[in-house]
Design a protein around this motif. Structure first.
Motif, PDB file in Angstrom:
ATOM      1  N   GLY A  93       0.964  -0.043  -8.788  1.00 18.93           N
ATOM      2  CA  GLY A  93       0.561  -0.142  -7.390  1.00 18.93           C
ATOM      3  C   GLY A  93       0.215   1.252  -6.918  1.00 18.93           C
ATOM      4  N   ARG A  94      -0.053   1.373  -5.619  1.00 17.08           N
ATOM      5  CA  ARG A  94      -0.296   2.692  -5.033  1.00 17.08           C
ATOM      6  C   ARG A  94       0.618   2.879  -3.823  1.00 17.08           C
ATOM      7  N   ALA A  95       1.225   4.042  -3.707  1.00 15.87           N
ATOM      8  CA  ALA A  95       2.090   4.331  -2.555  1.00 15.87           C
ATOM      9  C   ALA A  95       1.301   4.095  -1.268  1.00 15.87           C
ATOM     10  N   GLY A 131      -0.249   1.629  -0.447  1.00 17.64           N
ATOM     11  CA  GLY A 131      -1.368   0.712  -0.696  1.00 17.64           C
ATOM     12  C   GLY A 131      -2.587   1.438  -1.232  1.00 17.64           C
ATOM     13  N   GLY A 132      -2.795   2.695  -0.788  1.00 17.64           N
ATOM     14  CA  GLY A 132      -4.004   3.405  -1.214  1.00 17.64           C
ATOM     15  C   GLY A 132      -3.740   4.828  -1.679  1.00 17.64           C
ATOM     16  N   GLY A 133      -2.474   5.204  -1.846  1.00 15.97           N
ATOM     17  CA  GLY A 133      -2.134   6.576  -2.238  1.00 15.97           C
ATOM     18  C   GLY A 133      -1.972   6.727  -3.742  1.00 15.97           C
ATOM     19  N   GLY A 134      -1.037   7.564  -4.132  1.00  7.75           N
ATOM     20  CA  GLY A 134      -0.834   7.851  -5.545  1.00  7.75           C
ATOM     21  C   GLY A 134      -0.281   6.652  -6.294  1.00  7.75           C
ATOM     22  N   PRO A 135      -0.662   6.493  -7.570  1.00  8.15           N
ATOM     23  CA  PRO A 135      -0.195   5.335  -8.337  1.00  8.15           C
ATOM     24  C   PRO A 135       1.292   5.426  -8.694  1.00  8.15           C
TER      25      PRO A 135
END
Lengths: 359, 151
Positions: free
Chosen positions: B52-54, B56-60
């Protein structure tokens, strides 16, 4: 810690396990439960076992629940043990929750958000009265109502609110390294946020609920609002090296929580809303919300906040969130400690004798 | 560099990955026979770590693993077919790999697309539409109450 091999219990153990098998089955006059029944009718238990077992496989989770007689921590333990027998094929591309096919999506901060408030199959607003109709041989329920759908996906509320810069963004998309993987490397501190999120995603729901609750009650208060909770299906994509392009290999159900928290600002950051994030296998709103609350609490240092509460203490949280490790260490106390205890007994006797001499 | 027909192949592979072995076998009964195949790998089950990404759209970050079964075959006509599918069904992965090889063969593509892929794609889309329609029926329709005060 010293363990001493104790022989002589084999027959007792065999007999105990035979009784366990009989006990698990229950009265043979009652039909045996099937894995399909568990998957279909105990879906939330299946979700919880997949999340805490850190393995998305509904059929295996159902088997584990059956084998563990519904003891969900034992079932999660079975999944964790099973996964060690399988090879790792690779890593997926990060799941795009903005492309989630929504079953449920609500926001407590923004009434008229694009896509709207979609209640989905929820226990919210039920009266929590036992439904005795379910105790009788039920007829199938009436089919759920349908309405024309505008779009199957909808933007995340964090992306909608970000335009005004009053809420923090998601942060860099590239870590500049591979994300940490607790299935490969042991936990080490300081633990970066990617490792913390992995630990929380497989953490115990009860622990996350209690620790999240503690932040609401003043132990590291962070004034949370539910920016959004969404539940639905997300396609999983991998790029196999032999193909060299992305392929879609199936769907998983995920629950995502965007918690929005007040922040007074610091020397380097203006006052703005900060965020905590929760992402969990299956339909698991309580866990996703607990995860988002403690994710934010564990970011205290990043925001220059004084970390005084248990939920803000990263080591405390990560060392105690895993119920498989917790149950292993607590339950090992049942194993023979005869020699340890004998030596403690000797120590107490000696101290008594010494005290009597002095007295 | 992806070949020009990569997009089409991605579509059929995604449909086959979501089809149960029984569905594939049933649809194949009314389709041209698949050419003989040599299995190059599998079918074998393993794990893919989902990310996932922190925020929703950050680092994996690594979210947890999923069971996946894969298979690779070479058809008698020389096409290599691959399958990766969620779950642990060896039969599904084998059939999907054979279909992937056959669908790359221009002599078989149209017939298999029509007999197997199109009906599966339609039923998968119908299931998605059904869920979207149920969700839409639970969308809150806010209405504004007129107040007595004039502003």
């Amino acid at each position: 810690m010293a363990y001493v091999a104790v022989k002589g219990g084999e027959r007792a153990i065999d007999n105990a396990h035979a009784w366990l098998a009989e006990d698990r089955r229950g009265d043979p006059a009652v039909p045996e439960i099937t894995l399909a029944q568990i998957q279909q009718q105990m879906g939330r238990a299946v979700d919880r076992v997949m999340a805490e077992g850190a393995l998305y496989d509904r059929e295996l989770a159902a088997l584990a629940i059956k084998q563990a007689q519904g003891d969900l921590i034992e079932a999660a333990f079975l999944l964790r043990a099973y996964r060690t027998t399988l090879p790792r094929f690779g890593y997926s591309s990060p799941a795009d929750t903005a492309a989630m096919r929504i079953r449920r999506r609500v926001s407590a901060v923004y009434k008229d958000l694009p896509g709207g408030q979609v209640l989905g199959p929820t226990y919210d607003y039920t009266h929590r009265l036992l439904d005795f109709a379910l105790a009788a041989d039920g007829r199938p329920p009436a089919p759920a109502a349908q309405a024309p759908a505008e779009a199957a996906t909808m933007p995340r509320v964090s992306d909608i609110l970000r335009d005004e810069d009053l809420i923090e963004g998601d942060g860099a998309r590239d870590l500049g390294r591979e994300p940490g993987d607790l299935t490969r490397e042991p936990l080490a501190f300081p633990a970066p946020r990617d490792v913390r999120l992995q630990a929380l995603a497989r953490g115990d729901e009860g622990f996350l609920l209690a620790m999240g609750y503690s932040t609401q009650r003043g132990w590291g208060g962070s004034h949370p609002f539910v920016g959004e909770v969404r539940v639905g299906e997300v396609a999983i994509e991998i790029v196999p090296p032999e193909l060299g392009f992305a392929i879609d290999i199936g769907d998983v159900t995920l629950t995502e929580c965007q918690m929005v928290n007040q922040f007074k600002g610091s020397k380097t950051k203006p006052p703005q809303f900060t965020r905590g994030y929760g992402l969990v296998f299956g339909h698991a709103e309580r866990k996703a919300m607990g995860m988002a609350l403690v994710d934010r609490a564990m970011r205290a240092e990043e925001f220059g906040e004084e970390a005084t509460a248990p939920a803000q203490n990263v080591e405390f949280m990560l060392y105690h969130s895993d119920n498989i490790e917790g149950t292993g260490f607590v339950e090992h106390l049942k194993l023979p400690h005869y020699v340890d205890f004998q030596s403690e007994l000797e120590t107490i006797r000696r101290m008594r004798r010494e005290a009597e001499v002095v007295g | 560099m992806p070949e020009p027909d990569t997009a089409a192949r991605q579509r059929w592979m995604s449909v086959l990955a979501r089809a149960a072995a029984d569905q594939l076998a049933e649809l194949l009964q009314a389709a041209p026979a698949l050419p003989g195949c040599t299995v190059l790998r599998g079918p074998e089950s393993g794990l893919v770590m989902l990310r996932g990404r922190a925020g929703g759209g950050g680092g994996p970050f690594n979210l947890g693993e999923m069971s996946v079964t894969r298979c690779t075959v070479r058809s008698a006509s020389g096409f290599v077919g691959h399958a990766y599918a969620q779950g642990r069904c060896a039969r599904q992965a084998r059939l999907a790999a054979e279909l992937d090889a056959a669908l790359q063969d221009p002599a078989l593509h149209d017939a298999l697309q029509a007999a197997v892929v199109a009906p599966l794609a339609a039923s998968q889309q119908a299931a998605r539409d059904g869920q979207a329609a149920r969700a839409a029926a639970t969308r809150v329709q806010f209405f504004t109450l007129a107040t007595m005060r004039s502003s």
